[in-house]
Design a protein around this motif. Structure first.
Motif, PDB file in Angstrom:
ATOM      1  N   ARG A  37       0.780  -1.147  -0.216  1.00  0.00           N
ATOM      2  CA  ARG A  37       0.246  -0.071  -0.135  1.00  0.00           C
ATOM      3  C   ARG A  37       0.830   1.249  -0.103  1.00  0.00           C
ATOM      4  NH1 ARG A  37      -3.923   0.931   4.595  1.00  0.00           N
ATOM      5  NH2 ARG A  37      -5.372   2.235   3.565  1.00  0.00           N
ATOM      6  N   ILE A  38       1.770   1.096   0.758  1.00  0.00           N
ATOM      7  CA  ILE A  38       2.828   2.414   0.917  1.00  0.00           C
ATOM      8  C   ILE A  38       3.638   2.546  -0.502  1.00  0.00           C
ATOM      9  CG2 ILE A  38       4.755   3.529   1.900  1.00  0.00           C
ATOM     10  CD1 ILE A  38       4.167   1.857   4.453  1.00  0.00           C
ATOM     11  N   LEU A 292       8.250   5.263  15.247  1.00  0.00           N
ATOM     12  CA  LEU A 292       7.936   4.525  13.888  1.00  0.00           C
ATOM     13  C   LEU A 292       6.596   4.048  14.061  1.00  0.00           C
ATOM     14  CD1 LEU A 292      11.012   2.471  12.917  1.00  0.00           C
ATOM     15  CD2 LEU A 292      10.240   4.439  11.659  1.00  0.00           C
ATOM     16  N   PRO A 293       5.459   4.804  14.082  1.00  0.00           N
ATOM     17  CA  PRO A 293       4.162   4.148  14.313  1.00  0.00           C
ATOM     18  C   PRO A 293       3.692   3.323  13.178  1.00  0.00           C
ATOM     19  CG  PRO A 293       4.068   6.599  13.525  1.00  0.00           C
ATOM     20  CD  PRO A 293       5.392   6.236  13.832  1.00  0.00           C
ATOM     21  N   GLY A 294       2.874   2.298  13.739  1.00  0.00           N
ATOM     22  CA  GLY A 294       2.344   1.283  12.482  1.00  0.00           C
ATOM     23  C   GLY A 294       1.796   1.990  11.402  1.00  0.00           C
ATOM     24  N   LEU A 295       1.758   1.674  10.353  1.00  0.00           N
ATOM     25  CA  LEU A 295       1.041   2.160   9.211  1.00  0.00           C
ATOM     26  C   LEU A 295       0.086   1.119   8.606  1.00  0.00           C
ATOM     27  CD1 LEU A 295       3.979   4.249   7.348  1.00  0.00           C
ATOM     28  CD2 LEU A 295       1.766   5.075   8.968  1.00  0.00           C
ATOM     29  N   SER A 296      -0.552  -0.049   9.253  1.00  0.00           N
ATOM     30  CA  SER A 296      -1.335  -0.955   8.632  1.00  0.00           C
ATOM     31  C   SER A 296      -2.660  -0.337   8.534  1.00  0.00           C
ATOM     32  CB  SER A 296      -1.071  -2.225   9.674  1.00  0.00           C
ATOM     33  OG  SER A 296      -1.866  -2.147  10.507  1.00  0.00           O
ATOM     34  N   THR A 297      -3.524  -1.294   8.066  1.00  0.00           N
ATOM     35  CA  THR A 297      -4.861  -0.504   8.159  1.00  0.00           C
ATOM     36  C   THR A 297      -5.496  -0.495   9.364  1.00  0.00           C
ATOM     37  OG1 THR A 297      -5.751  -2.744   7.605  1.00  0.00           O
ATOM     38  CG2 THR A 297      -5.553  -1.543   5.631  1.00  0.00           C
ATOM     39  N   VAL A 316       0.911   9.076   3.453  1.00  0.00           N
ATOM     40  CA  VAL A 316       2.317   8.416   3.089  1.00  0.00           C
ATOM     41  C   VAL A 316       3.206   9.797   2.452  1.00  0.00           C
ATOM     42  CG1 VAL A 316       3.429   6.918   1.394  1.00  0.00           C
ATOM     43  CG2 VAL A 316       1.552   6.155   2.854  1.00  0.00           C
ATOM     44  N   LEU A 317       2.545  10.489   1.501  1.00  0.00           N
ATOM     45  CA  LEU A 317       2.979  11.651   0.836  1.00  0.00           C
ATOM     46  C   LEU A 317       3.512  12.636   1.761  1.00  0.00           C
ATOM     47  CD1 LEU A 317       0.689  11.791  -2.648  1.00  0.00           C
ATOM     48  CD2 LEU A 317       3.285  10.283  -1.993  1.00  0.00           C
ATOM     49  N   ARG A 318       2.635  12.953   2.698  1.00  0.00           N
ATOM     50  CA  ARG A 318       2.831  14.058   3.833  1.00  0.00           C
ATOM     51  C   ARG A 318       4.053  13.448   4.282  1.00  0.00           C
ATOM     52  NH1 ARG A 318      -1.612  16.744   6.088  1.00  0.00           N
ATOM     53  NH2 ARG A 318       0.058  17.849   7.330  1.00  0.00           N
ATOM     54  N   ILE A 319       4.264  12.372   5.004  1.00  0.00           N
ATOM     55  CA  ILE A 319       5.221  11.765   5.587  1.00  0.00           C
ATOM     56  C   ILE A 319       6.523  12.319   4.652  1.00  0.00           C
ATOM     57  CG2 ILE A 319       6.599   9.901   6.589  1.00  0.00           C
ATOM     58  CD1 ILE A 319       3.916   8.722   7.078  1.00  0.00           C
ATOM     59  N   LEU A 320       6.733  11.756   3.438  1.00  0.00           N
ATOM     60  CA  LEU A 320       7.638  12.077   2.632  1.00  0.00           C
ATOM     61  C   LEU A 320       7.996  13.303   2.358  1.00  0.00           C
ATOM     62  CD1 LEU A 320       9.589  10.382   0.717  1.00  0.00           C
ATOM     63  CD2 LEU A 320       8.143  11.051  -1.142  1.00  0.00           C
ATOM     64  N   ASP A 321       7.275  14.118   2.150  1.00  0.00           N
ATOM     65  CA  ASP A 321       7.302  15.526   1.768  1.00  0.00           C
ATOM     66  C   ASP A 321       7.749  16.269   3.234  1.00  0.00           C
ATOM     67  OD1 ASP A 321       6.065  15.352  -0.441  1.00  0.00           O
ATOM     68  OD2 ASP A 321       4.079  16.198  -0.305  1.00  0.00           O
TER      69      ASP A 321
END
Ligand SMILES: Nc1ncnc2c1ncn2[C@@H]1O[C@H](COP(=O)(O)OP(=O)(O)OP(=O)(O)O)[C@@H](O)[C@H]1O
Ligand SMILES: [Mg+2]
Length: 350
Positions: A37-38, A292-297, A316-321
């Motif tokens: 998903r990421i 490093l919080p979980g990113l599962s559904t 995901v994009l906000r974290i990257l940005d």
């Protein structure tokens, strides 16, 4: 601008067998679906994704595939510095990455060290002692029962059960014995907070934004003072989430203040999730932080983001940005391009 993004992760299915001594041993690691998903979210935004599963091949993959930045969700397999390993490798190679640096990741995995730092800045957190074994338990603990016992270096509720709330010395000794024996690490024994429980997702650096505060409540008719958000609760779906939490504005502001101050004093970067619980008088206390919080559904960080109107893909994009802006990657890439252009035209002239 499209980047080449390395995606570093630990899959549950790759967890070394030697670690599998207890039912929650692989709780912190990823399902393939989360990684997919990421990757999909990054690709949809025009980035090229290079998958980098944690393991012996990681170093050569980093040397072979030139990535602009790594989206890091790798937890490492073992030890209290496990989350620091990938960031340390990336730092040694000069590769930028999302999230906190090795020092913060290692500190935040050790609950005793984290609490010492947080409390030294005046952020309320329950008093605690760290013990290597039951033999270290002082005769007079200096804190009244009930107490709470949990592993010093775990997350994802590993080693936390309903029996972590201990009502007398006999229960405490049994719990500490189980934690130190099963998880091969010290136990934290801390004051039990009987009040409501909240978790706060944070995103940013100089400016730190919080997602709506989430309350974690028991699904059954349980009072907060008998509720522990733990392995048993998660596996039997005995919890429910209220996001935004139904609380007055002044309490929300105090909970946010605990979360953001903890994020800052622990020098977290880009993202984190902070657990907060109320004492008997209704005052918020810092419980622990997950840089490093979980990113599962089913992870609380993306659920809270969603309640704030941020979809998983956007998150995901906000974290990257956020990481890209922190390391000034766009400016660096432009400068690099200009330098390459200049040296090409110098070569052409000569
Ligand atoms: N001192 C305490 N008083 C009351 N409850 C506590 C205390 N410490 C932990 N708990 C309960 O145990 C749960 C798990 O503890 P904690 O958050 O420290 O573990 P974790 O494994 O790091 O969590 P996560 O799953 O968020 O990574 C908390 O959410 C809370 O319900
Ligand atoms: Mg927690």
């Amino acid at each position: 601008m499209g980047f080449v993004v390395g995606l570093a992760y630990n899959l549950k299915k790759d967890c070394p067998r030697s670690e599998m001594v207890v039912e929650d041993a692989d709780a912190e690691f990823e399902e393939q679906a989360t990684v997919d998903r990421i990757a999909k979210a990054l690709r949809a935004a025009g980035h090229r994704v290079v998958r980098m599963p944690y393991g012996p091949g990681l170093l050569s993959r980093l040397q072979r595939d030139q990535v602009d930045i790594v989206f890091n969700i790798a937890e490492g397999w073992d030890g209290r510095c496990r989350e620091a390993i990938v960031p340390a490798i990336l730092e040694s190679m000069g590769i930028p990455y999302t999230g906190s640096d090795p020092l913060t990741l290692a500190v935040c995995l050790d609950k005793a060290v984290t609490k010492a730092i947080v409390s030294s800045y005046g952020i309320p957190t329950p008093r605690a002692i760290k013990v290597e074994s039951t033999g270290d338990l002082p005769e007079h603990i200096g804190m009244g029962f009930p107490l709470f016992a949990k592993p010093a270096y775990e997350g994802s509720s590993k080693g936390v059960r309903s029996s972590s709330k201990v009502n007398d010395r006999e229960e405490l000794v049994a719990m500490v014995d189980w934690i130190t024996g099963t998880y091969r690490q010290p136990a934290i024994v801390e004051e039990f907070l009987p009040g409501r429980e909240f978790t706060v997702g944070t995103l940013g650096n100089r400016e730190v934004e919080t997602f709506p505060i989430m309350e974690v409540r028991p699904s059954a008719d349980l009072e907060p003072d008998s509720f522990v958000y733990c392995y048993n609760t998660k596996h039997n779906n005995l919890e429910r989430f209220l996001c935004p939490a139904p609380i007055p504005d002044d309490l929300a502001a105090r909970i946010r203040d605990v979360a953001v101050r903890a994020f800052r004093v622990l020098e977290c970067r880009d993202l984190a999730r902070v657990d907060v619980r109320l004492d008997a008088a209704g005052n918020p206390h810092f419980l622990e932080i997950n840089p490093l919080p979980g990113l599962s559904t089913v992870s609380l960080f993306p659920i809270a983001a969603m309640a704030g109107g941020v979809s998983f893909e956007d998150l995901v994009l906000r974290i990257l940005d956020t990481a890209v802006a922190r390391v000034n990657l766009v400016a660096c890439a432009a400068a690099q391009e200009a330098m390459t252009r200049r040296s090409r035209s110098a070569l052409a002239r000569s």
